[in-house]
Scaffold this motif. Structure first.
Motif, PDB file in Angstrom:
ATOM      1  N   ASP A  10      57.440  32.621  20.303  1.00  0.00           N
ATOM      2  CA  ASP A  10      56.888  31.273  20.400  1.00  0.00           C
ATOM      3  C   ASP A  10      57.559  30.417  21.468  1.00  0.00           C
ATOM      4  O   ASP A  10      57.912  29.269  21.214  1.00  0.00           O
ATOM      5  CB  ASP A  10      56.968  30.587  19.024  1.00  0.00           C
ATOM      6  N   VAL A  11      57.714  30.996  22.654  1.00  0.00           N
ATOM      7  CA  VAL A  11      58.294  30.197  23.739  1.00  0.00           C
ATOM      8  C   VAL A  11      57.221  29.329  24.406  1.00  0.00           C
ATOM      9  O   VAL A  11      57.551  28.374  25.113  1.00  0.00           O
ATOM     10  CB  VAL A  11      59.012  31.090  24.780  1.00  0.00           C
ATOM     11  N   HIS A 205      56.627  28.233  12.931  1.00  0.00           N
ATOM     12  CA  HIS A 205      57.567  27.357  13.637  1.00  0.00           C
ATOM     13  C   HIS A 205      58.474  26.580  12.696  1.00  0.00           C
ATOM     14  O   HIS A 205      59.533  26.125  13.087  1.00  0.00           O
ATOM     15  CB  HIS A 205      56.798  26.358  14.493  1.00  0.00           C
ATOM     16  N   HIS A 224      61.066  30.295  18.317  1.00  0.00           N
ATOM     17  CA  HIS A 224      62.046  29.462  19.019  1.00  0.00           C
ATOM     18  C   HIS A 224      62.386  28.165  18.275  1.00  0.00           C
ATOM     19  O   HIS A 224      63.562  27.793  18.165  1.00  0.00           O
ATOM     20  CB  HIS A 224      61.553  29.186  20.452  1.00  0.00           C
ATOM     21  N   PRO A 225      61.382  27.467  17.710  1.00  0.00           N
ATOM     22  CA  PRO A 225      61.743  26.239  16.973  1.00  0.00           C
ATOM     23  C   PRO A 225      62.572  26.516  15.721  1.00  0.00           C
ATOM     24  O   PRO A 225      63.208  25.608  15.199  1.00  0.00           O
ATOM     25  CB  PRO A 225      60.373  25.653  16.572  1.00  0.00           C
ATOM     26  N   LYS A 228      66.251  27.800  17.442  1.00  0.00           N
ATOM     27  CA  LYS A 228      66.816  26.697  18.227  1.00  0.00           C
ATOM     28  C   LYS A 228      67.885  27.142  19.234  1.00  0.00           C
ATOM     29  O   LYS A 228      68.907  26.480  19.431  1.00  0.00           O
ATOM     30  CB  LYS A 228      67.391  25.618  17.299  1.00  0.00           C
ATOM     31  N   GLN A 229      67.676  28.292  19.830  1.00  0.00           N
ATOM     32  CA  GLN A 229      68.510  28.781  20.925  1.00  0.00           C
ATOM     33  C   GLN A 229      67.624  29.733  21.733  1.00  0.00           C
ATOM     34  O   GLN A 229      66.524  30.066  21.301  1.00  0.00           O
ATOM     35  CB  GLN A 229      69.759  29.476  20.391  1.00  0.00           C
ATOM     36  N   ALA A 230      68.102  30.174  22.887  1.00  0.00           N
ATOM     37  CA  ALA A 230      67.233  30.951  23.775  1.00  0.00           C
ATOM     38  C   ALA A 230      66.761  32.241  23.124  1.00  0.00           C
ATOM     39  O   ALA A 230      65.641  32.701  23.363  1.00  0.00           O
ATOM     40  CB  ALA A 230      67.959  31.254  25.079  1.00  0.00           C
ATOM     41  N   GLN A 254      60.846  20.532  10.302  1.00  0.00           N
ATOM     42  CA  GLN A 254      59.522  20.009  10.590  1.00  0.00           C
ATOM     43  C   GLN A 254      58.457  20.893   9.942  1.00  0.00           C
ATOM     44  O   GLN A 254      58.651  22.079   9.800  1.00  0.00           O
ATOM     45  CB  GLN A 254      59.278  19.857  12.093  1.00  0.00           C
ATOM     46  N   SER A 256      55.213  22.550  10.269  1.00  0.00           N
ATOM     47  CA  SER A 256      54.200  22.855  11.264  1.00  0.00           C
ATOM     48  C   SER A 256      54.159  24.339  11.472  1.00  0.00           C
ATOM     49  O   SER A 256      55.045  25.053  11.100  1.00  0.00           O
ATOM     50  CB  SER A 256      54.556  22.179  12.551  1.00  0.00           C
ATOM     51  N   TRP A 257      53.114  24.774  12.109  1.00  0.00           N
ATOM     52  CA  TRP A 257      53.004  26.180  12.440  1.00  0.00           C
ATOM     53  C   TRP A 257      52.133  26.292  13.659  1.00  0.00           C
ATOM     54  O   TRP A 257      51.401  25.378  13.998  1.00  0.00           O
ATOM     55  CB  TRP A 257      52.384  26.970  11.302  1.00  0.00           C
TER      56      TRP A 257
ATOM     57  N   ILE B  79      63.374  21.571  22.195  1.00  0.00           N
ATOM     58  CA  ILE B  79      64.164  22.656  21.590  1.00  0.00           C
ATOM     59  C   ILE B  79      65.199  23.192  22.573  1.00  0.00           C
ATOM     60  O   ILE B  79      64.894  23.486  23.729  1.00  0.00           O
ATOM     61  CB  ILE B  79      63.247  23.815  21.140  1.00  0.00           C
ATOM     62  N   ARG B  80      66.413  23.343  22.099  1.00  0.00           N
ATOM     63  CA  ARG B  80      67.511  23.829  22.940  1.00  0.00           C
ATOM     64  C   ARG B  80      67.265  25.272  23.391  1.00  0.00           C
ATOM     65  O   ARG B  80      66.666  26.061  22.666  1.00  0.00           O
ATOM     66  CB  ARG B  80      68.828  23.748  22.167  1.00  0.00           C
ATOM     67  N   GLN B  82      69.982  27.239  24.910  1.00  0.00           N
ATOM     68  CA  GLN B  82      71.256  27.838  25.303  1.00  0.00           C
ATOM     69  C   GLN B  82      71.376  29.248  24.734  1.00  0.00           C
ATOM     70  O   GLN B  82      70.681  29.601  23.785  1.00  0.00           O
ATOM     71  CB  GLN B  82      72.435  26.955  24.843  1.00  0.00           C
TER      72      GLN B  82
END
Ligand SMILES: [Fe+2]
Ligand SMILES: [Fe+2]
Lengths: 258, 91
Positions: A10-11, A205, A224-225, A228-230, A254, A256-257, B79-80, B82
């Motif tokens: 999910d980027v 998400h 990704h949400p 919360k990192q790469a 949050q 959501s989806w 969204i981060r 790193q």
């Protein structure tokens, strides 16, 4: 034997996101043998957005293996999207698998996008209107192809890669009412039909990171949400180095989806 | 037949929330399913996480265009990205 797996889903890339992931991606060779992308690479599934994905995730020093997500289907340009990704060296799975030679052994990855339908006792049935039957059969076909792909791979470690979730555990945080749009138990059943070591998915998400299939396979939501990192890194294998065991942060809140 | 009470009054909050949520998903410039909309008193509160500052601005622009008279509070984060500082061992 330990195989190091990096994963994110999910980027939702477009021009405005290009470059944000790249510095972290350049560090991948030091910490992972492979990068898995759990679908929803783009916002609308256009060829132009796929080129953004190719720019951001192409040419890395580790192999990149992906499935598509629902967003990658939005503009009906799936063949073009797949071609752009494959031209960038990214392996796109849909009902098939790939075996990679890693330092820790042969890693087999089977992937499908998957689909919704819900979970045991609260799921859609193959009954009634043609639209309903088509919905459920899409899920069943997808799960059947995932199971067959998993069982076909000759490898030392087996990983399942999907966009939709195979279990409800990793949806915690999402509204209960939308669980049937987030995944289906048939995907879990397929994963349990093979000696799978790890199942990775995205799509939810607002879900949580960790879950387990009824058969005991570890499931990780890497949207990704959520992470919360790469990307997240999993060391999968028979050795546990307790110094390196560390908790990974809780998921977001949050609702959501996508 | 739909019976309209209170002609001129604002539509019920649930319909406003549903309309904004669909607007954010279906408008090609946004396509975000990750935004929560809550209507409080006379303000709209937007929560969620997006992949770039540009997307946060687009969401605000779209919602304020559709509801020009409603004050909007945004609590949307980016969204981060790193590299992780920890790994997870799965024996
Ligand atoms: Fe999705
Ligand atoms: Fe998504």
């Amino acid at each position: 034997m330990v195989i190091r797996i990096a994963a994110v889903g999910d980027v939702h890339l477009d021009e405005d996101v290009v470059g944000r992931f790249r510095p972290a991606l350049e560090e991948l060779p030091e910490c992972a043998d492979v990068l898995l992308l759990a679908g929803d690479l783009t916002r609308h599934g256009t060829e132009a957005e796929a080129r953004c994905v190719a720019e951001e995730f192409g040419g890395l020093a580790v192999p990149v293996v992906t499935v598509l997500g629902n967003h990658d289907h939005q503009c009906d340009q799936v063949p073009q999207v797949v071609k752009v990704l494959e031209d960038a060296g990214i392996t796109v799975l849909e009902g098939n698998g790939v075996v990679l030679d890693c330092a820790g052994g042969r890693l087999g990855i089977a992937g499908v996008k998957g689909f919704g339908g819900g979970f045991a006792g609260r799921c859609a049935s193959d009954f009634g209107e043609p639209e309903m039957k088509a919905f459920v059969r899409t899920t069943t076909d997808s799960a059947d192809r995932l199971g067959a792909a998993l069982r076909s791979l000759d490898c030392d470690m087996l990983v399942a890669l999907t966009h939709y979730s195979p279990v409800p555990d990793t949806l915690a945080g999402e509204p209960l009412e939308i669980y049937p749009f987030l995944g289906s138990y048939q995907l879990g059943q397929a994963i349990d039909s093979a000696p799978t070591a790890l199942a990775v998915h995205g799509h939810a998400h607002a879900g949580t990171e960790r879950g387990t299939t009824p058969g005991g396979v570890r499931v990780r939501n890497v949207a990704h949400p959520v992470i919360k990192q790469a990307y997240s890194v999993f060391h999968v294998g028979d050795q546990l180095d307790t110094d390196q065991v560390s908790p990974i942060g809780q998921s977001g809140s949050q609702r959501s989806w996508s | 037949m739909t019976h309209h009470r209170d002609i001129g009054a604002a539509p019920p909050d649930e319909y406003v929330e549903a309309e904004i949520q669909r607007l954010l998903v279906e408008d090609p410039a946004v396509a975000e399913q990750g935004i929560t909309v809550i209507r409080r008193e006379r303000a709209l509160v937007l929560y969620g996480e997006v992949e770039s500052p540009h997307r946060r601005e687009e969401i605000l622009r779209l919602v304020s265009e559709r509801f020009p008279d409603v004050p909007i509070t945004s609590d949307i984060g980016v969204i981060r990205t790193q590299a992780p500082t920890e790994i997870e061992q799965l024996p």
